[in-house]
Enzyme design. Structure first.
Site, mmCIF file in Angstrom:
data_model
loop_
_atom_site.group_PDB
_atom_site.id
_atom_site.type_symbol
_atom_site.label_atom_id
_atom_site.label_comp_id
_atom_site.label_asym_id
_atom_site.label_seq_id
_atom_site.Cartn_x
_atom_site.Cartn_y
_atom_site.Cartn_z
ATOM 1 N N SER A 381 0.831 -1.274 0.003
ATOM 2 C CA SER A 381 0.176 0.033 -0.009
ATOM 3 C C SER A 381 0.834 1.250 0.026
ATOM 4 C CB SER A 381 -0.865 0.128 1.158
ATOM 5 O OG SER A 381 -1.719 1.216 1.135
ATOM 6 N N ARG A 382 0.822 2.185 -1.019
ATOM 7 C CA ARG A 382 1.769 3.109 -1.435
ATOM 8 C C ARG A 382 1.271 4.402 -0.513
ATOM 9 N NH1 ARG A 382 1.222 1.220 -6.633
ATOM 10 N NH2 ARG A 382 2.909 -0.441 -6.912
ATOM 11 N N VAL A 383 -0.032 4.383 -0.026
ATOM 12 C CA VAL A 383 -0.809 5.553 0.490
ATOM 13 C C VAL A 383 -1.196 5.403 2.149
ATOM 14 C CG1 VAL A 383 -2.362 7.124 0.518
ATOM 15 C CG2 VAL A 383 -1.359 6.346 -1.659
#
Length: 526
Positions: A381-383
């Site tokens: 998950s990049r956020v």
């Protein structure tokens, strides 16, 4: 006064009332007739030159615009896709079996739109906004175009609030924020839809509107999903948009855009919305079919050159708006299907590059009974980590590192290599992490229970519990969590940091719950 005179007077009164009502009605008719003015309108009429699978070729509409709606006989609509000098290629949005070459068609002067509003909540509709359940007509006062520009960059705000899925492995290691786009991918029958449905079920009492868009699925699969939502009382805050597998490709193509416009209506009111696209692989195939029938040049894997664009302009509409724009958010969970675990295929790589992270489901884990079969090593998950609750952040990092070490050692141990005591301890601890991350379908876990389980894991409280007792041990910890004070549970959501006192309270509670199930350390066996 005699009886006859009374009845005569009553009859006269009734007659006078009837005459007055008739006079008012005639006066209204006269007023409407006087204000009516006949208006002449020009209509462009064309003719069908040919009809193929979901496609019609039309001649005689010189001023038609791109993506304009065309009205066909029998109430069928179509979208103008190809606009050539000689003819127009139209994608049909309904049953076209009665259409024949030579039939007349006309322009509508508008683009495809869909009804939006609170009346859609709890309903099952098709992409045209027509009800598919037995709930009667849907009465709404607003309509929105299915193709709308995404919010400008200056209208967007950072993702700061978590969207709890209720799935332990996701909330702990691959967190999702409100306004994020998190891809769910994996081979068929690995539990992709189950994670999305569990996320919808977990939004009950969370003030989140959900939109579930089924694209190209079997009617029986959609019926099962709707039944699960209804059984868990999740349908009341959910809109289900369905384009079945036996419907024209045009309906399957417009389904996610129509569903997104419905979701955007709620987002622009300042509400938080979750939308699930199930799945975009079938959407891409429907668009490929339309493009090939319209003689558009094929590219890689016969997909048209703009296949990336049709998904990027869809998913860019998911965002978190600034407070000046209402502060609403639209979180997207697109689902795609891989073939033989090939995540580097054309459509998967396109969507991985568009989204803000992915949850990969492994068929090998699924076959081993590790459900949900989330491969933590290939998921990211990049956020969401920025939006993750402080209580989760305090424990999730240790869990992910320990689990990654366990997976590496487990692979190495399969070769029969001798392991030292520390390696064996890491493997035993990892097996208990895996056991705790298992979860039944349609059974989301609340935040306090998740945090208690994760803290017990990081404190090695489960290490003395035999593996065959892990289910009972987890249940005991979850049951003990119900005794936590409301103030402490509220701090899980609001506090910037998990205090040492709160941490100690939860650990001691878990330790007491596991006393009867744990073996003495010297007797503990794997």
């Amino acid at each position: 006064m005699t009886g006859e005179s009374k009845s005569f007077a009553s009859a006269n009164a009734d007659k006078l009332l009837d005459d007055a009502f008739l006079d008012r009605t005639l006066a209204n008719f006269s007023q409407v007739r006087g204000s009516f003015s006949q208006e002449l309108r020009l209509h462009e009429i064309g003719t069908i030159t040919s009809v193929t699978t979901g496609i019609a070729k039309i001649a005689g509409l010189p001023n038609v615009g791109s993506e304009e709606l065309i009205a066909f006989p029998g109430g069928v609509l179509g979208i103008a896709f190809n606009i050539d000098a000689e003819e127009i290629g139209v994608v049909l949005l309904g049953d076209y079996s009665h259409l024949r070459a030579g039939d007349e068609v006309r322009r509508t002067g508008r683009v495809m739109d869909v009804a939006v509003g609170d009346a859609l909540l709890g309903r099952v509709i098709n992409p045209l906004g027509q009800p598919l359940d037995n709930g009667g007509a849907i009465l709404t006062s607003e309509r929105l175009p299915i193709e709308r520009p995404a919010a400008a960059i200056m209208d967007r705000a950072p993702v700061t609030v978590p969207l709890q899925t209720g799935v332990k492995v996701v909330d702990a290691m691959i967190p999702i924020g409100r306004g994020q786009r998190e891809l769910i991918l994996g081979d068929r029958q690995t539990g992709k839809t189950a994670i999305a449905i569990d996320t919808i079920l977990n939004q009950r009492d969370q003030n989140v509107i959900c939109v579930y868009c089924a694209i190209g699925q079997r009617a029986s699969a959609v019926a099962k999903t709707v039944a699960v939502l209804k059984e868990n009382k999740a349908l009341e805050y959910t809109v289900v948009v369905v384009a079945e597998g036996n419907e024209p490709s045009g309906l399957q193509y417009i389904a996610p855009y129509a569903a997104t416009s419905i979701a955007e209506y709620f987002m622009e009111q300042g509400r938080d919305v979750l939308i699930v696209y199930d799945d975009l692989t079938k959407h891409a195939r429907a668009y490929r079919e339309l493009s090939l029938l319209l003689r558009r040049p094929p590219g890689r894997e016969a997909f048209p050159g703009d296949i990336f664009y049709i998904h990027s302009r869809l998913l860019e509409r998911a965002t978190h708006l600034r407070k000046e724009r209402g502060g609403g958010s639209l979180t997207a969970l697109p689902i795609i299907e891989t073939e033989a675990q090939n995540i580097s295929a054309y459509i998967p790589t396109n969507l991985i590059s568009i989204t803000d992270g992915q949850i990969y489901l492994s068929p090998s884990l699924f076959e081993l009974g590790v459900l949900p079969a989330v491969d933590v090593g290939k998921s990211v998950s990049r956020v969401g980590g920025k939006a993750q609750r402080a209580a989760f952040r305090a424990v999730a990092g240790d869990i992910k590192l320990a689990y990654a070490q366990f997976e590496e050692l487990e692979t190495f141990a399969r070769f029969g290599a001798r392991l030292d005591d520390n390696s064996r301890k890491t493997i035993e601890h990892g097996r208990r992490i895996r056991a705790c991350l298992k979860q039944f379908e349609s059974a989301p876990v609340p935040v306090p229970e998740q945090i208690a389980i994760l803290l017990a894991l990081t404190s090695d409280l489960f290490d003395t519990v035999p593996l065959n007792n892990m289910d009972k041990a987890e249940t005991a910890v979850r049951k003990a969590t119900t005794t936590l004070s409301k103030e402490l549970c509220k701090r899980f959501e609001t506090a910037d940091k998990l205090s040492a006192e709160d941490r100690s309270t939860i650990v001691e509670l878990a330790r007491a719950a596991l006393t009867e199930l744990s073996l003495p350390k010297k007797d503990a066996k794997p």
